[in-house]
Design a protein around this motif. Structure first.
Motif: not given
Length: 454
Positions: A358-369, A379-387, A10-15
């Protein structure tokens, strides 16, 4: 070639996996609980199947429901992501028995590495250095006393089937050993259904260094450099870097040669990560994760290799098609794990996200759902985004990450973004001078400085 993949997560890794599938022309199937019906990974999948109610045991851990979803959608393969069933050897076996391709290592290797004692025995035979400790499980307190006397205090009692800090206790002096041994066994039994524990020398100032590998079905193994995952709270990683601020290129190459040689000897296949403690110039193996790691994006940023795409290619029977000399590294990458938690108390904060920018620009990546209007479930792990940021060197990466955090807006739920900003501003972090114990002390200092601490 695989044509349709069911993503058992589910979530960001599924995406993240969906995106790799889309670029490869592969159809994706999302599974979801009733709580995740409006999730982004469900919205963007080619097909979706509800597999149960909110509790994970009734949905994302429900093996019959997942296999049924794969069958009715005509999936060729199943990707487990990380967490949930990703390191469940029985699940991998059932996937293959039902005629699907499991995108991961063999069930035998998952089972071997899931048993920390068996993993250490295998690595020792393959020439990988270990932390001094017991040769296997400790059958009695008397055996624990004998090993501790031999290797010297302090010692660490660890669950053989454990992970995430559960079933792990430190004995600084002999008088603490009996309680540590008993508590570790009790926690291990409760968490994993197995009370077997073993002992390691407790290192007082190690760093947590891990190395990412890929291996195909033809004996080819390559590594993609190291990640420094030393910033941890309660044995959970908070921030990771690639490469490590304290390793030289020569040390990276030497560790990589040791790791790839061992996994060739093991006959390993697909993605894996070997984790080490590093102190006084010495690496000591602690465990291997037989799956994609949460922190895989920083390796992708410095190597320019799509690890999920490679996982799918390997599972399809393709060779890697390149050797170690073709793998190059560029710049420095850092990842912040952003949790839906109070940044001071670390209590989970599920709820409605009213604003998401989410932020942007050169060299910035956001993995989030996440999206505005999404309700973070309880109900699940509290991780909601990876910057994740990438820059030519570490100093520029820190500056870029600081700017990206300042741009990042998640309103409606409290998050750990403020903690990451405080970490970046600390001189010790900026100098790369930290160990696996540093963050606990840092957080304790922040809590002591709060006005209501007294």
């Amino acid at each position: 070639m695989i044509r349709k993949i069911l993503i058992a997560n589910r979530g960001e890794i599924a995406l993240r996996i969906q995106r790799a599938c889309r670029e490869m022309g592969i159809a994706s199937v999302a599974v979801h609980s009733t709580a995740d019906a409006d999730s982004m990974h469900v919205r963007l999948a080619d097909e979706s199947v509800c597999i149960g109610p909110p509790p994970a045991r009734d949905s994302y851990l429900n093996i019959p429901a997942i296999l049924s979803a794969a069958a009715i959608t005509g999936a060729d393969a199943i990707h487990p992501g990380y967490g949930f069933l990703s390191e469940n050897a029985s699940f991998a076996e059932m996937v293959e028995l039902h005629g699907f391709v499991f995108i991961g290592p063999s069930p035998a290797h998952i089972r071997m590495m899931g048993d920390k004692i068996a993993a250490k025995e295998a690595m020792l035979k393959l020439g990988v250095p270990l932390v001094p400790g017991s040769d296997g499980a400790l059958p009695s307190l008397a055996s624990a006393v004998e090993v501790a006397d031999r290797i010297g205090y302090p010692v660490l009692i660890k669950a053989a089937a454990g992970g995430g800090g559960r079933g792990m206790k430190v004995a600084l002096v002999p008088d603490e050993l009996a309680e540590a041994w008993q508590v570790a066994r009790t926690e291990s039994k409760a968490a994993f259904g197995n009370d077997a524990v073993y002992m390691e020398k407790y290192l007082d100032r190690p760093r947590h260094i891990e190395m990412q590998i890929l291996a195909d079905s033809y004996g080819n193994v390559v590594h993609f450099g190291e990640r420094d995952c030393s910033l941890q709270r309660r044995h959970q990683k908070i921030l990771e870097e690639a490469g490590s601020p304290v390793l030289s290129a020569a040390q990276r190459d030497a560790l990589g040669e040791t790791v790839t040689s061992a996994l060739k000897g093991l006959g390993y296949r697909n993605a894996g990560t070997l984790e080490f403690l590093y102190q006084d110039g010495q690496f000591s193996f602690i465990e291997m994760n037989t799956r994609l790691q949460v922190e895989h994006p920083i390796t992708e940023m410095v190597s320019n290799i799509d690890l999920v795409r490679e996982q799918i290619r390997i599972a399809s029977g393709e060779p890697l098609g390149y050797d170690q000399s073709a793998v190059t590294f560029s710049g420095h990458a850092i990842e912040c794990r952003i949790n839906a938690e109070d940044p001071e108390t670390f209590i989970p904060t599920p709820g409605l996200v009213t604003i998401y920018h989410p932020p942007g620009g050169l060299g910035v990546r956001v993995d989030s759902a996440l999206y505005a209007g999404y309700r973070v479930p309880p109900y699940y792990d509290s991780l909601i985004a990876k910057l994740i940021v990438h820059a030519p060197d570490r100093a520029q990466a820190i500056a870029r990450l600081r700017r990206a955090i300042d741009e990042f807006a998640i309103i409606g739920v409290k998050t750990t973004l403020p903690l990451h900003r405080q970490i970046l501003d600390d001189p010790s972090f900026q100098a790369g001078d930290y160990t696996i114990h540093w963050l606990e002390k840092f957080v304790a200092g922040l809590q002591a400085d709060r006005p209501d601490a007294a």
